[in-house]
Design a protein around this motif. Structure first.
Motif, PDB file in Angstrom:
ATOM      1  N   THR A 294       1.010  -1.323   0.416  1.00 58.63           N
ATOM      2  CA  THR A 294      -0.297  -0.023  -0.169  1.00 58.63           C
ATOM      3  C   THR A 294       0.865   0.969   0.100  1.00 58.63           C
ATOM      4  O   THR A 294       1.507   1.033   0.694  1.00 58.63           O
ATOM      5  CB  THR A 294      -1.227  -0.043   0.974  1.00 58.63           C
ATOM      6  N   ILE A 295       0.696   2.321  -0.587  1.00 55.63           N
ATOM      7  CA  ILE A 295       1.453   3.468  -0.974  1.00 55.63           C
ATOM      8  C   ILE A 295       0.383   4.629  -0.331  1.00 55.63           C
ATOM      9  O   ILE A 295      -1.227   4.856  -1.171  1.00 55.63           O
ATOM     10  CB  ILE A 295       1.521   3.835  -2.387  1.00 55.63           C
ATOM     11  N   THR A 296       0.594   5.175   0.882  1.00 58.42           N
ATOM     12  CA  THR A 296      -0.923   6.105   1.149  1.00 58.42           C
ATOM     13  C   THR A 296       0.132   7.071   1.621  1.00 58.42           C
ATOM     14  O   THR A 296       1.525   6.986   2.165  1.00 58.42           O
ATOM     15  CB  THR A 296      -1.240   5.342   1.620  1.00 58.42           C
ATOM     16  N   GLY A 297      -0.676   7.857   2.532  1.00 52.74           N
ATOM     17  CA  GLY A 297      -0.080   8.945   3.587  1.00 52.74           C
ATOM     18  C   GLY A 297      -0.539  10.309   2.676  1.00 52.74           C
ATOM     19  O   GLY A 297      -0.389  10.427   1.985  1.00 52.74           O
ATOM     20  N   PRO A 298      -0.017  11.601   3.249  1.00 51.04           N
ATOM     21  CA  PRO A 298      -0.715  12.778   3.753  1.00 51.04           C
ATOM     22  C   PRO A 298       0.224  12.559   1.588  1.00 51.04           C
ATOM     23  O   PRO A 298       0.302  14.111   1.194  1.00 51.04           O
ATOM     24  CB  PRO A 298      -1.031  13.185   4.411  1.00 51.04           C
ATOM     25  N   GLY A 299       1.602  12.119   1.935  1.00 52.52           N
ATOM     26  CA  GLY A 299       2.642  13.666   1.122  1.00 52.52           C
ATOM     27  C   GLY A 299       2.611  12.318  -0.043  1.00 52.52           C
ATOM     28  O   GLY A 299       3.916  12.717  -1.154  1.00 52.52           O
ATOM     29  N   SER A 328       8.460  14.452   4.295  1.00 57.07           N
ATOM     30  CA  SER A 328       9.553  14.685   5.807  1.00 57.07           C
ATOM     31  C   SER A 328       9.668  13.310   6.808  1.00 57.07           C
ATOM     32  O   SER A 328      10.756  12.928   7.061  1.00 57.07           O
ATOM     33  CB  SER A 328       9.280  15.743   6.666  1.00 57.07           C
ATOM     34  N   LEU A 329       8.611  12.350   6.221  1.00 56.23           N
ATOM     35  CA  LEU A 329       9.157  11.009   6.966  1.00 56.23           C
ATOM     36  C   LEU A 329       8.248   9.905   6.186  1.00 56.23           C
ATOM     37  O   LEU A 329       7.619  10.741   5.303  1.00 56.23           O
ATOM     38  CB  LEU A 329       8.390  11.439   8.257  1.00 56.23           C
ATOM     39  N   VAL A 330       8.981   9.510   6.085  1.00 52.61           N
ATOM     40  CA  VAL A 330       8.152   8.189   5.419  1.00 52.61           C
ATOM     41  C   VAL A 330       8.958   6.697   5.716  1.00 52.61           C
ATOM     42  O   VAL A 330       9.586   6.136   6.773  1.00 52.61           O
ATOM     43  CB  VAL A 330       9.479   7.796   3.476  1.00 52.61           C
ATOM     44  N   PHE A 331       8.064   5.760   6.431  1.00 54.35           N
ATOM     45  CA  PHE A 331       7.789   4.120   7.026  1.00 54.35           C
ATOM     46  C   PHE A 331       7.794   3.256   5.562  1.00 54.35           C
ATOM     47  O   PHE A 331       6.907   3.372   4.480  1.00 54.35           O
ATOM     48  CB  PHE A 331       6.461   4.318   7.382  1.00 54.35           C
ATOM     49  N   VAL A 357       4.143   7.869   3.915  1.00 51.28           N
ATOM     50  CA  VAL A 357       4.334   9.329   3.345  1.00 51.28           C
ATOM     51  C   VAL A 357       4.058  10.280   4.280  1.00 51.28           C
ATOM     52  O   VAL A 357       2.742  10.460   4.064  1.00 51.28           O
ATOM     53  CB  VAL A 357       4.919   9.458   2.199  1.00 51.28           C
ATOM     54  N   PHE A 358       4.993  11.129   5.075  1.00 52.38           N
ATOM     55  CA  PHE A 358       4.384  12.028   5.256  1.00 52.38           C
ATOM     56  C   PHE A 358       5.002  13.576   5.395  1.00 52.38           C
ATOM     57  O   PHE A 358       6.143  13.410   4.611  1.00 52.38           O
ATOM     58  CB  PHE A 358       4.271  11.719   7.387  1.00 52.38           C
ATOM     59  N   THR A 359       4.141  14.294   5.462  1.00 48.04           N
ATOM     60  CA  THR A 359       4.523  15.440   4.128  1.00 48.04           C
ATOM     61  C   THR A 359       5.172  16.444   6.105  1.00 48.04           C
ATOM     62  O   THR A 359       5.079  16.173   7.155  1.00 48.04           O
ATOM     63  CB  THR A 359       4.235  16.922   3.675  1.00 48.04           C
ATOM     64  N   GLU A 360       5.807  17.688   5.650  1.00 48.07           N
ATOM     65  CA  GLU A 360       6.242  18.576   7.346  1.00 48.07           C
ATOM     66  C   GLU A 360       4.649  19.125   8.123  1.00 48.07           C
ATOM     67  O   GLU A 360       5.012  19.019   9.104  1.00 48.07           O
ATOM     68  CB  GLU A 360       7.214  19.839   6.636  1.00 48.07           C
ATOM     69  N   ALA A 361       3.997  19.117   7.176  1.00 45.08           N
ATOM     70  CA  ALA A 361       2.378  19.644   8.173  1.00 45.08           C
ATOM     71  C   ALA A 361       1.968  18.543   9.197  1.00 45.08           C
ATOM     72  O   ALA A 361       1.808  18.918  10.424  1.00 45.08           O
ATOM     73  CB  ALA A 361       1.551  19.647   7.288  1.00 45.08           C
ATOM     74  N   GLU A 362       2.501  17.608   9.160  1.00 48.13           N
ATOM     75  CA  GLU A 362       2.394  16.356   9.809  1.00 48.13           C
ATOM     76  C   GLU A 362       2.986  15.662  10.880  1.00 48.13           C
ATOM     77  O   GLU A 362       2.412  15.427  11.973  1.00 48.13           O
ATOM     78  CB  GLU A 362       1.842  15.286   8.860  1.00 48.13           C
TER      79      GLU A 362
END
Lengths: 447, 288
Positions: A294-299, A328-331, A357-362
């Motif tokens: 699954t590729i997901t997240g706000p980024g 900014s954050l990748v799991f 994937v998350f961006t700096e906002a989260e």
């Protein structure tokens, strides 16, 4: 045919993190392009690294075995694409070390036909032949632990298995791969179950699913082949329901002894994606070349579920999935048990089930301050293994690691992260425990 | 009244009997111990560091008196202290070469990049379990000062570039830093070894220079300039200290300065052709 589904079972303790699955759970599995260079670590599984069978400059076909198992707790590795072996050298591995890896450059514009092997028939093959075939197919636990599947299928002398459990719980937030596999690969799953029941000698099979995947539960129970002793059970949504010990407790009310294995309570747990992969590959004698993630997240822009070739680098996946500029954050894996990546050149391995994937906002721009333990016991209430994370955290801070292992059963902790998740003081308990386990293992190895 | 007298008499009687037993036991069971052990232990530094190879100062004192060890083994004592013990026991000092801990990494934050920002427990051990830490080079120093904390002798200090510097005067070679470093960068070496390879990166080629400007690229020039003394193994030069190594010749052509020369006062000398890094600021993160 409409099946009635009752939701009742679960296990004591646990937590309820936000599920965040609604963005991808309805998206069909799509194919992913081949990266210009693929990195295939020789140790993608728990146990001994595989032995490379190819040399630099050699051309390989898709599905060709490029590394063989080295010993029993080891598996084979297959080429995910037709191409040329560029080099065999050290490459970054998500475990945080440089490990020997095979660099494969796929041929552009190749038909990418898969090399077929010797088919294994579930009715005529002996259990030992199936175990060997699963090892040769390079199959490991696709849920995340990457433990070689054939090792747990080899039932030790004097023990027996009465129930095979297929784990379709997928309690990790964000991930929807098992959900899609259950909807789209029903035949493969039941084929896999036939192999698995033959190997383990189990008389019945239970497929465990969480209540947030009722459509999958309904479709699977409707599709059970006639005469097959399979049932589908639905659990309440709770993390970490998908851990095998929790699953056994909820389904059969059996408790795996401390330091023991599921086979000690006459059961074997196999992830649903692993079962599907066994059912998909063994009838053709193929090896594992790709897996669903699954590729997901706000980024990322193109969220979804994808068949991704093993060895695709994270950087390439981010490019293809339309990653935003300010990530900014990748799991790798989910946010509870997954691993934050420190290097975008990490490849996807067999055990990786997602990319969040998350961006700096989260993410916090400032590091989270760690406060002292206030003894609120939230972690004690959350721990599914009935451990005392609060006390262990205090001991870990003082480096009293032996005490943690001897008096507080540190090694029963499977690092689900429920304690860190609920801690109001933001104490990184799981990190403390990982450090403690690492040091204790080193000491044991040294003595 | 009579009750109290009986009690006092009974307890008093028991006391006298037990005292007599203790006196007897002390005489009969007395263990003759060499009185020199106490004296020698007094002369030792009481650091209980274990650098001598014994569990602590007392067992070492016993070994000294028993003749199984020589005072030179104690690296924590001063030279006078060792001579004093040797004189007292009438033995050789046992000329022990001074051994110090050396760090096989020169990648401070001014020359080595971080690929990821690490948050969490501020120890190297903890950072190493999260995908190997944030450092670009997988072998390099994480700079969170586990070694500085563990050193009992105040011999390790982090410099302005988050790299530990060993004070060779104070270092007693107890080996605590060797054990604590999760990347295994410390090792014990005789202080007379001036030639040193300050890199553990096992990759060959210039790719590593993106992560660290002072890494060894396995070009092999040092080995070519010092045939017999330096060999390349695992893409790193290995110095054979049994050969004549008191020469600066091998460092001269090193392009990155990964092989270097440590002066007696700790000053680091790099080769003529090594690049000079004057930067004092932190390297910026790589664009992702």
């Amino acid at each position: 045919m409409e099946t009635t589904i009752t939701v009742k079972k679960t296990f004591p303790h646990g937590v309820h993190p936000p599920e965040a699955k609604e963005e991808t759970h309805h998206l069909k599995i799509r194919r992913f392009p081949f990266a210009p260079v693929m990195i295939l670590p020789l140790s993608q599984h728990t146990g001994k690294p595989s032995k490379a069978m190819v040399r630099e400059g050699q051309e390989v076909a898709r599905g060709q075995k490029i590394a063989e198992a080295d010993g029993f707790v080891s598996v084979a590795l297959h080429a995910p694409a037709s191409g040329i072996i560029k080099r065999i050298a050290l490459a970054p591995n998500p475990v945080g070390r440089m490990t020997p890896s095979i660099y494969l450059q796929p041929f552009p514009a190749s038909s990418q036909e898969v090399l077929e092997g010797t088919p294994i028939d579930p009715d005529t093959a002996s259990p030992d032949e199936i175990v060997k075939a699963i090892q040769d197919a390079g199959i490991v636990g696709l849920g995340g632990a990457a433990f070689p599947t054939h090792v747990k299928l080899k039932i030790p002398e004097g023990k027996f298995v009465d129930t095979l459990i297929i784990n379709g719980v997928e309690c990790e937030p964000y991930l929807t791969t098992d959900h899609r596999v259950m909807l789209e690969q029903k035949d493969d799953i039941f084929m896999g179950i036939r192999y698995l029941m033959k190997v383990t000698g189990a008389q019945r099979t239970i497929i465990g699913i969480e209540a947030n995947k009722l459509d999958a539960a309904q479709e699977l129970s409707a599709a059970i082949p006639a005469g097959m002793p399979v049932s589908v059970e639905v659990f309440k949504v709770k993390y970490p329901q998908g851990a095998e010990k929790m699953l056994i407790k909820a389904l059969l009310d059996r408790e795996v002894p401390s330091g023991g294995l599921p086979v000690d309570v006459h059961t074997v747990v196999v992830n649903v994606a692993t079962a599907a992969e066994i059912g998909r590959l063994l009838p053709h004698g193929r090896g594992i070349m790709e897996r669903v993630i699954t590729i997901t997240g706000p980024g990322v822009a193109k969220k979804g579920n994808y068949w991704i070739p093993i060895g695709t680098p994270v950087r390439y996946v981010l490019e293809q999935a339309g990653a935003k500029d300010n990530i900014s954050l990748v799991f790798l894996g989910g946010p509870m048990m997954g691993q934050a990546v420190s290097n975008l050149d990490f490849p996807f391995t067999k055990g990786t089930s997602g990319l969040v994937v998350f961006t700096e906002a989260e993410t916090n721009s400032k590091p989270q301050k760690i406060y002292p333990c206030i003894h609120c016991a939230y972690c004690v209430d959350a721990c599914p293994m009935f451990l005392n994370p609060s006390q262990m955290g205090i001991l870990a801070k003082k480096e009293r690691y032996e005490e943690m292992a001897e008096q507080y059963n540190l090694f029963d902790c499977f690092e689900c992260g429920a304690c860190s998740y609920v801690c109001p003081s933001h104490i990184p308990l799981v990190q403390y425990f990982r450090v403690a386990k690492g040091i204790l293992r080193e000491k044991k190895a040294a003595s | 009244m009579a009750v109290i007298l009986t009690a006092v008499a009974a307890l008093g009687g028991i006391t006298v009997i037990l005292a007599a037993l203790l006196i007897l036991a002390n005489k009969k069971l007395y263990v003759q111990e060499d009185p020199r052990i106490d004296i020698v232990e007094e002369m030792l530094p009481h650091a209980n560091c274990g650098a001598c190879g014994f569990p602590g100062c007392r067992p070492f004192a016993e070994a000294l008196v028993g003749g199984q060890a020589l005072p030179g083994k104690c690296t924590v004592s001063s030279e006078e202290g060792r001579v004093q013990i040797a004189h007292f026991l009438g033995v050789d000092v046992g000329a022990q070469e001074k051994v110090v801990a050396r760090l096989a990494c020169a990648g401070g934050i001014n020359v080595a990049r971080n690929r990821a920002r690490y948050e969490g427990l501020k120890t190297c051990r903890a950072a190493a379990v999260v995908a190997g830490g944030g450092k670009g080079c997988f072998w390099g120093c994480l700079g969170l000062a586990d070694c500085e904390v563990v050193c009992d002798f105040d011999a390790i200090h982090m410099n302005q570039f988050s790299l530990p510097v060993v004070d060779e005067e104070k270092c007693t070679a107890c080996g605590d830093c060797v054990e604590v470093c999760p990347k295994g960068l410390f090792s014990l070496h005789p202080a007379s070894h001036r030639l040193w390879v300050a890199c553990k990166n096992l990759e060959a080629g210039d790719e590593i220079l993106e992560d660290c400007e002072v890494a060894c690229t396995a070009c092999g020039r040092c080995a070519a300039d010092a045939p017999g003394m330096i060999k390349m193994a695992n893409n790193l030069p290995v110095i054979d200290y049994s050969k004549n190594h008191k020469t600066q010749a091998p460092i001269q052509r090193c392009p990155t300065g990964a092989i270097l020369w440590i002066e007696k006062d700790g000053t680091i000398v790099k080769g003529r052709e090594s690049k000079k890094v004057l930067r004092k600021s932190t390297l910026p993160d790589l664009p992702t």
